[in-house]
Design a protein around this motif. Structure first.
Motif, PDB file in Angstrom:
ATOM      1  N   ALA A  96       0.842  -1.206   0.000  1.00 15.70           N
ATOM      2  CA  ALA A  96       0.000   0.000   0.000  1.00 15.70           C
ATOM      3  C   ALA A  96       0.877   1.256   0.000  1.00 15.70           C
ATOM      4  CB  ALA A  96      -0.926   0.002   1.215  1.00 15.70           C
ATOM      5  N   GLN A  97       1.979   1.205   0.744  1.00 15.65           N
ATOM      6  CA  GLN A  97       2.936   2.321   0.735  1.00 15.65           C
ATOM      7  C   GLN A  97       3.543   2.480  -0.648  1.00 15.65           C
ATOM      8  OE1 GLN A  97       3.705   4.459   3.100  1.00 15.65           O
ATOM      9  NE2 GLN A  97       5.752   5.255   2.695  1.00 15.65           N
ATOM     10  N   ALA A  98       3.910   1.357  -1.253  1.00 17.08           N
ATOM     11  CA  ALA A  98       4.504   1.396  -2.590  1.00 17.08           C
ATOM     12  C   ALA A  98       3.506   1.924  -3.615  1.00 17.08           C
ATOM     13  CB  ALA A  98       4.980   0.003  -2.983  1.00 17.08           C
ATOM     14  N   LEU A  99       2.232   1.587  -3.462  1.00 19.30           N
ATOM     15  CA  LEU A  99       1.191   2.103  -4.357  1.00 19.30           C
ATOM     16  C   LEU A  99       1.152   3.629  -4.304  1.00 19.30           C
ATOM     17  CD1 LEU A  99      -1.347   1.803  -6.174  1.00 19.30           C
ATOM     18  CD2 LEU A  99      -2.690   1.596  -4.053  1.00 19.30           C
ATOM     19  N   LYS A 100       1.274   4.179  -3.106  1.00 21.16           N
ATOM     20  CA  LYS A 100       1.309   5.634  -2.964  1.00 21.16           C
ATOM     21  C   LYS A 100       2.543   6.214  -3.657  1.00 21.16           C
ATOM     22  CE  LYS A 100      -1.081   5.679   1.516  1.00 21.16           C
ATOM     23  NZ  LYS A 100      -0.992   6.071   2.949  1.00 21.16           N
ATOM     24  N   ASP A 101       3.707   5.604  -3.393  1.00 27.46           N
ATOM     25  CA  ASP A 101       4.953   6.090  -3.990  1.00 27.46           C
ATOM     26  C   ASP A 101       4.892   6.030  -5.516  1.00 27.46           C
ATOM     27  OD1 ASP A 101       6.083   6.522  -1.486  1.00 27.46           O
ATOM     28  OD2 ASP A 101       7.010   4.536  -1.408  1.00 27.46           O
ATOM     29  N   ALA A 102       4.414   4.910  -6.038  1.00 28.72           N
ATOM     30  CA  ALA A 102       4.364   4.720  -7.491  1.00 28.72           C
ATOM     31  C   ALA A 102       3.379   5.694  -8.138  1.00 28.72           C
ATOM     32  CB  ALA A 102       3.962   3.285  -7.817  1.00 28.72           C
ATOM     33  N   THR A 103       2.247   5.920  -7.476  1.00 25.61           N
ATOM     34  CA  THR A 103       1.245   6.830  -8.040  1.00 25.61           C
ATOM     35  C   THR A 103       1.752   8.269  -8.023  1.00 25.61           C
ATOM     36  OG1 THR A 103      -0.580   5.366  -7.407  1.00 25.61           O
ATOM     37  CG2 THR A 103      -1.126   7.677  -7.813  1.00 25.61           C
ATOM     38  N   MET A 104       2.393   8.662  -6.932  1.00 21.86           N
ATOM     39  CA  MET A 104       2.938  10.022  -6.881  1.00 21.86           C
ATOM     40  C   MET A 104       3.997  10.223  -7.966  1.00 21.86           C
ATOM     41  SD  MET A 104       3.022  11.123  -2.837  1.00 21.86           S
ATOM     42  CE  MET A 104       3.265   9.564  -1.979  1.00 21.86           C
ATOM     43  N   ALA A 105       4.855   9.222  -8.151  1.00 19.58           N
ATOM     44  CA  ALA A 105       5.877   9.310  -9.200  1.00 19.58           C
ATOM     45  C   ALA A 105       5.236   9.399 -10.583  1.00 19.58           C
ATOM     46  CB  ALA A 105       6.798   8.092  -9.121  1.00 19.58           C
ATOM     47  N   TYR A 106       4.196   8.635 -10.796  1.00 20.59           N
ATOM     48  CA  TYR A 106       3.499   8.614 -12.089  1.00 20.59           C
ATOM     49  C   TYR A 106       2.913   9.993 -12.419  1.00 20.59           C
ATOM     50  CZ  TYR A 106      -0.221   7.492 -15.447  1.00 20.59           C
ATOM     51  OH  TYR A 106      -1.051   7.468 -16.542  1.00 20.59           O
ATOM     52  N   VAL A 107       2.264  10.616 -11.440  1.00 23.30           N
ATOM     53  CA  VAL A 107       1.661  11.939 -11.667  1.00 23.30           C
ATOM     54  C   VAL A 107       2.751  12.994 -11.881  1.00 23.30           C
ATOM     55  CG1 VAL A 107       0.161  13.738 -10.713  1.00 23.30           C
ATOM     56  CG2 VAL A 107      -0.396  11.320 -10.337  1.00 23.30           C
ATOM     57  N   ILE A 108       3.818  12.901 -11.119  1.00 21.44           N
ATOM     58  CA  ILE A 108       4.936  13.835 -11.291  1.00 21.44           C
ATOM     59  C   ILE A 108       5.509  13.732 -12.704  1.00 21.44           C
ATOM     60  CG2 ILE A 108       7.329  14.300 -10.596  1.00 21.44           C
ATOM     61  CD1 ILE A 108       6.458  13.456  -7.721  1.00 21.44           C
ATOM     62  N   LEU A 109       5.711  12.501 -13.172  1.00 22.85           N
ATOM     63  CA  LEU A 109       6.286  12.303 -14.503  1.00 22.85           C
ATOM     64  C   LEU A 109       5.372  12.837 -15.600  1.00 22.85           C
ATOM     65  CD1 LEU A 109       7.950   8.781 -14.195  1.00 22.85           C
ATOM     66  CD2 LEU A 109       9.081  11.001 -14.463  1.00 22.85           C
ATOM     67  N   ASN A 110       4.073  12.809 -15.380  1.00 25.42           N
ATOM     68  CA  ASN A 110       3.146  13.389 -16.363  1.00 25.42           C
ATOM     69  C   ASN A 110       3.395  14.882 -16.524  1.00 25.42           C
ATOM     70  OD1 ASN A 110       1.865  10.987 -16.965  1.00 25.42           O
ATOM     71  ND2 ASN A 110       0.197  11.298 -15.500  1.00 25.42           N
ATOM     72  N   GLN A 111       3.782  15.545 -15.438  1.00 24.67           N
ATOM     73  CA  GLN A 111       4.125  16.970 -15.522  1.00 24.67           C
ATOM     74  C   GLN A 111       5.472  17.173 -16.212  1.00 24.67           C
ATOM     75  OE1 GLN A 111       2.321  19.768 -14.687  1.00 24.67           O
ATOM     76  NE2 GLN A 111       0.653  18.286 -14.504  1.00 24.67           N
ATOM     77  N   VAL A 112       6.413  16.300 -15.933  1.00 26.14           N
ATOM     78  CA  VAL A 112       7.729  16.386 -16.572  1.00 26.14           C
ATOM     79  C   VAL A 112       7.596  16.238 -18.086  1.00 26.14           C
ATOM     80  CG1 VAL A 112       9.995  15.293 -16.785  1.00 26.14           C
ATOM     81  CG2 VAL A 112       8.948  15.582 -14.518  1.00 26.14           C
ATOM     82  N   VAL A 113       6.742  15.309 -18.512  1.00 29.76           N
ATOM     83  CA  VAL A 113       6.509  15.088 -19.942  1.00 29.76           C
ATOM     84  C   VAL A 113       5.960  16.356 -20.603  1.00 29.76           C
ATOM     85  CG1 VAL A 113       5.063  13.835 -21.597  1.00 29.76           C
ATOM     86  CG2 VAL A 113       6.226  12.594 -19.768  1.00 29.76           C
ATOM     87  N   LYS A 114       5.211  17.132 -19.845  1.00 31.45           N
ATOM     88  CA  LYS A 114       4.662  18.390 -20.367  1.00 31.45           C
ATOM     89  C   LYS A 114       5.707  19.495 -20.412  1.00 31.45           C
ATOM     90  CE  LYS A 114      -0.055  17.514 -18.701  1.00 31.45           C
ATOM     91  NZ  LYS A 114      -1.135  17.989 -17.773  1.00 31.45           N
TER      92      LYS A 114
END
Length: 292
Positions: free
Chosen positions: A206-224
């Motif tokens: 569950a902790q890893a799910l939070k970490d992975a999701t936060m990283a995923y959303v951050i990377l979406n901004q980086v791609v922009k």
């Protein structure tokens, strides 16, 4: 000669007295334990694609410094800058955007975005700054209901979610490296020194799910094309693990800078246990007033 010696002694005494009376609210160190000025730290942060600011949630100094860094990074990056925060979950992005765009009233936003209890004192200033400056502010954390089902039944429980629900989490399957020191410590905290304890594993997942999701959303901004300042609890980024680990799995060449917040009785020297936790360590007096 005697007068000169007396004057010298007096100067030394005054210096010692002044140092004893000095009460700094914080001090910054590099990961190696070397004193560093804010301006020097800022120079390094400006070079990063992503800045992960690990906070202690009830520490007022960290929250103040987050706002100052947000202002200064915005000056440097202008319209190529975004702020993200663990404190908002991905399924409230719509209401967050509506508030930032001036489409709904602030009280409606605060009622419907499920803000943390300390939102008004600690995170509202950053959100308001983003609104006034026209900065994208992204909700990065996984909705707590999904973290809860993983904590109960492991990551496989996510397979039964609807396609719409899955848009609020990192793409499946999510790989969890249980041998990362932070996750291993969590296993120990929940009564397991091995990977055989299913309940402990689920909590770590569950902790890893939070970490992975936060990283995923951050990377979406980086791609922009945006540089990102991300606010999160220090446990999510300390020791270059958590969010940072997932960021590097997707983009190994990404420039990530990290800050962590610690408390110490003595601010003059960084303790060995606090070295190497992050690129920069914000040390706050142990006696600092807490927000809750």
């Amino acid at each position: 000669m005697k007068k000169t010696a007396s004057l010298f002694c007096l100067c030394i005494l005054l210096t010692i007295t002044a140092m004893a009376q000095d009460k700094p609210a914080y001090k910054l160190f590099t990961k190696a334990g070397k004193d560093v000025k804010y301006s020097r730290m800022l120079d390094e942060l400006q070079k990063a694609d992503v800045v992960l600011f690990g906070e202690q949630h009830n520490d007022p100094i960290a929250h103040w410094l987050q706002l100052e860094i947000a202002k200064d990074l915005h000056k440097a990056h202008q319209q190529k800058f975004a702020i993200g925060a663990e404190m908002f979950e991905t399924d409230v992005q719509l209401v967050l955007d509506e508030y930032l765009n001036g489409q709904i009233a602030e009280n409606n936003f605060e009622q419907e975005s499920r803000p943390w209890p300390n939102y008004k004192t600690d995170y509202k200033p950053v959100v308001r700054f983003a609104k006034d400056a026209g900065i994208p502010f992204v909700a990065t954390n996984v909705p707590r209901r999904y973290a809860a089902i993983v904590a109960s039944g492991g990551l496989t429980a996510l397979d039964n979610l609807t396609p719409e629900a899955k848009t609020y989490i990192a793409p499946l399957p999510i790989v969890v490296e249980m041998d990362l020191p932070g996750y291993k410590n969590m296993l120990s905290m929940f009564g397991s020194n091995t990977h055989g304890n299913t309940k402990a594993q689920s909590i770590v997942q569950a902790q890893a799910l939070k970490d992975a999701t936060m990283a995923y959303v951050i990377l979406n901004q980086v791609v922009k094309g945006n540089k990102v300042l991300h606010l999160n609890g220090s446990y999510h980024s300390d020791n270059y693990e958590g969010i940072g680990w997932y960021l590097k799995q997707k983009q190994p060449n990404l420039k990530v800078a990290t800050i962590t917040t610690v408390t110490q009785e003595d601010l003059e020297k960084l303790t060995d246990e606090n070295k190497n936790k992050a690129d920069f360590i914000l040390v706050v007096p142990a006696t600092m007033t807490k927000n809750y």
